[in-house]
Design an enzyme around this catalytic site. Structure first.
Site, mmCIF file in Angstrom:
data_model
loop_
_atom_site.group_PDB
_atom_site.id
_atom_site.type_symbol
_atom_site.label_atom_id
_atom_site.label_comp_id
_atom_site.label_asym_id
_atom_site.label_seq_id
_atom_site.Cartn_x
_atom_site.Cartn_y
_atom_site.Cartn_z
ATOM 1 N N LYS A 121 0.837 -1.197 0.000
ATOM 2 C CA LYS A 121 0.000 0.000 0.000
ATOM 3 C C LYS A 121 0.874 1.250 0.000
ATOM 4 O O LYS A 121 1.805 1.374 0.812
ATOM 5 C CB LYS A 121 -0.914 -0.002 1.234
ATOM 6 N N ASP A 151 -0.370 -0.631 -4.551
ATOM 7 C CA ASP A 151 -1.742 -0.128 -4.627
ATOM 8 C C ASP A 151 -1.784 1.251 -3.976
ATOM 9 O O ASP A 151 -1.641 1.381 -2.755
ATOM 10 C CB ASP A 151 -2.702 -1.084 -3.909
ATOM 11 N N GLU A 210 -1.640 -0.364 -8.917
ATOM 12 C CA GLU A 210 -3.107 -0.393 -8.856
ATOM 13 C C GLU A 210 -3.650 0.991 -8.489
ATOM 14 O O GLU A 210 -3.149 1.635 -7.564
ATOM 15 C CB GLU A 210 -3.482 -1.430 -7.794
ATOM 16 N N ASP A 270 -8.776 -0.278 -10.263
ATOM 17 C CA ASP A 270 -9.572 -0.887 -9.190
ATOM 18 C C ASP A 270 -10.818 -0.022 -8.926
ATOM 19 O O ASP A 270 -11.889 -0.294 -9.482
ATOM 20 C CB ASP A 270 -8.702 -1.049 -7.924
ATOM 21 N N LYS A 278 -13.894 -7.046 -8.175
ATOM 22 C CA LYS A 278 -14.256 -7.403 -6.794
ATOM 23 C C LYS A 278 -15.767 -7.575 -6.753
ATOM 24 O O LYS A 278 -16.503 -6.711 -7.259
ATOM 25 C CB LYS A 278 -13.864 -6.297 -5.821
#
Ligand SMILES: C[C@H](N)C(=O)N[C@@H](CCC(=O)O)C(=O)O
Ligand SMILES: [Mg+2]
Length: 378
Positions: free
Chosen positions: A162, A190, A218, A243, A267
């Site tokens: 992250k 991400d 991402e 995403d 997702k």
């Protein structure tokens, strides 16, 4: 097999350690759990996390959508008429994708139980094993390096790091991580929308020049900034994965037509469940765009539903299904086995999952109740 009742409960499982991204810090999975009951005694299970900063869904909102809007439209319907049920589910109300996902996966659970097959076989049966990454929360460099080292010791060979919380620190952190881990570990980043398009291009180019071996980045920029996303995708060599910019099949189609990203993270909580996720897979096959199967902060139940989709379809080439690996306990039994990075699909029908011995200690009832009076079409 007809639907006789839909019940809602709350599930709370502490995380092993706080989960920190550019968007939020969370200490526990606090999800909505649903059961769909049938006249044959079969029960379908579904779960939805209230990821308000990404999906806009809250716990009360998910409960209200399911009990007040979706349940009245589904009671009495035969589970085998899945197409009709899905149409009723997805037209019950707009948005509310997490609530729809919980109901959708419980319906697929029942549908596959009815056909006495593990769900992934009905979805295409592409493979029986999957590999997931593990997410490393954004913290100071030393803590991230230690978390990453521990993850590698547990057998993870791909880590999702992250970034995006303090862009000035990101390059330093990733350099430190690469130095600690050596070249053998795949790193994906991400940013959870934390960079501007210019910042993203500058940082990613610096990482390329420093030869940090980043597999993909991402969601570098704001969810709604498709032009910014496309700009980043065009300006760097590193693969860009959309995403938060992709919820629906239509969102995915726009990204594919514009080539605004190289990859898409599907997702269930963004698509509204498996039925819509399969449409993104079909579009991705047409456009030749590989997908990742991702999750929010979810227990093994809803992550298992995502694993069934990933194991069903070849176009899903990467998994970020680390919810169970982040949780301090697993209240479920049966279903796909999550052994750190390795996910092995099981032979039970449906999702294959039922409550396990510790289940009750993680469950509570919702605070409010909603009427399930059928709504009339105006
Ligand atoms: C848990 C998973 N690895 C992940 O990072 N999911 C989301 C964020 C989920 C959340 O904030 O609850 C993602 O951005 O990919
Ligand atoms: Mg993400």
């Amino acid at each position: 097999m007809k639907i006789t009742d839909i019940q809602v409960k709350r599930l709370r499982i502490p995380l092993k350690k706080p989960f920190k991204t550019a968007l939020r810090t969370v200490e526990a999975v606090e999800d909505i759990l649903i059961t769909i009951h049938t006249d044959t005694g079969d029960i379908g299970y579904g779960e939805a996390p209230p990821t308000a900063v990404i999906t806009g869904d809250t716990r009360e909102g998910i409960e209200g959508a399911i009990l007040g809007h979706i349940k009245p439209r589904l009671l009495g319907l035969p589970v085998v008429e899945l197409e009709t049920i899905m149409e009723r589910l997805h037209t019950a109300l707009v948005g509310n994708t997490s609530a729809k996902a919980a109901v959708d996966m419980a319906l697929y659970d029942l549908f596959a139980r009815y056909h006495q097959a593990p769900l992934f076989r009905l979805l295409g049966g592409a493979r029986q094993t999957l590999a997931t990454d593990l997410t490393i929360s954004v913290n100071d460099s030393a803590e991230m390096a230690e978390d990453a080292r521990q993850a590698v010791l547990l057998g993870y060979s791909t880590l999702k790091i992250k970034v995006g919380k303090d862009p000035q620190q990101d390059l330093k952190r990733i350099k430190a991580l690469r130095q600690t881990l050596g070249d053998g570990v795949t790193l994906r980043l991400d940013a959870n929308q934390g960079w501007t398009p210019r910042e993203a291009v500058k940082l990613i180019r610096q990482m390329e020049e420093a030869d940090l071996g980043i597999e993909l980045v991402e969601q570098p920029v704001k969810a709604g900034d498709l032009e910014g996303l496309k700009y980043v995708t065009q300006q760097v060599e590193t693969l860009i994965l959309a995403d938060e910019s992709v919820f629906s099949p239509l969102d995915a189609l726009r990204i594919m037509q514009e080539r605004a990203a190289d990859l898409i993270n599907i997702k269930l909580m963004k698509t509204g469940g498996i039925h819509q996720a399969l449409k993104i897979c079909a579009l991705a096959e047409i456009y030749g765009m590989e997908c990742m199967m991702g999750c929010m902060l979810e227990s093994r139940l809803s992550v298992a539903a995502a694993a069934h989709v990933a194991a069903g379809r070849n176009i899903i080439t990467r998994c970020d299904l680390d919810g169970p690996g982040l949780c301090a306990d697993d209240p479920w039994q049966g279903g796909p086995v999550f052994d750190h990075a390795a996910i092995t699909m099981s032979k039970e029908a449906g999702l294959g999952i039922v409550p396990g011995p510790t289940f009750d200690q993680y469950i509570s009832q919702p605070f409010s109740s909603f009427s399930a009076t059928p709504q009339k079409k105006m």
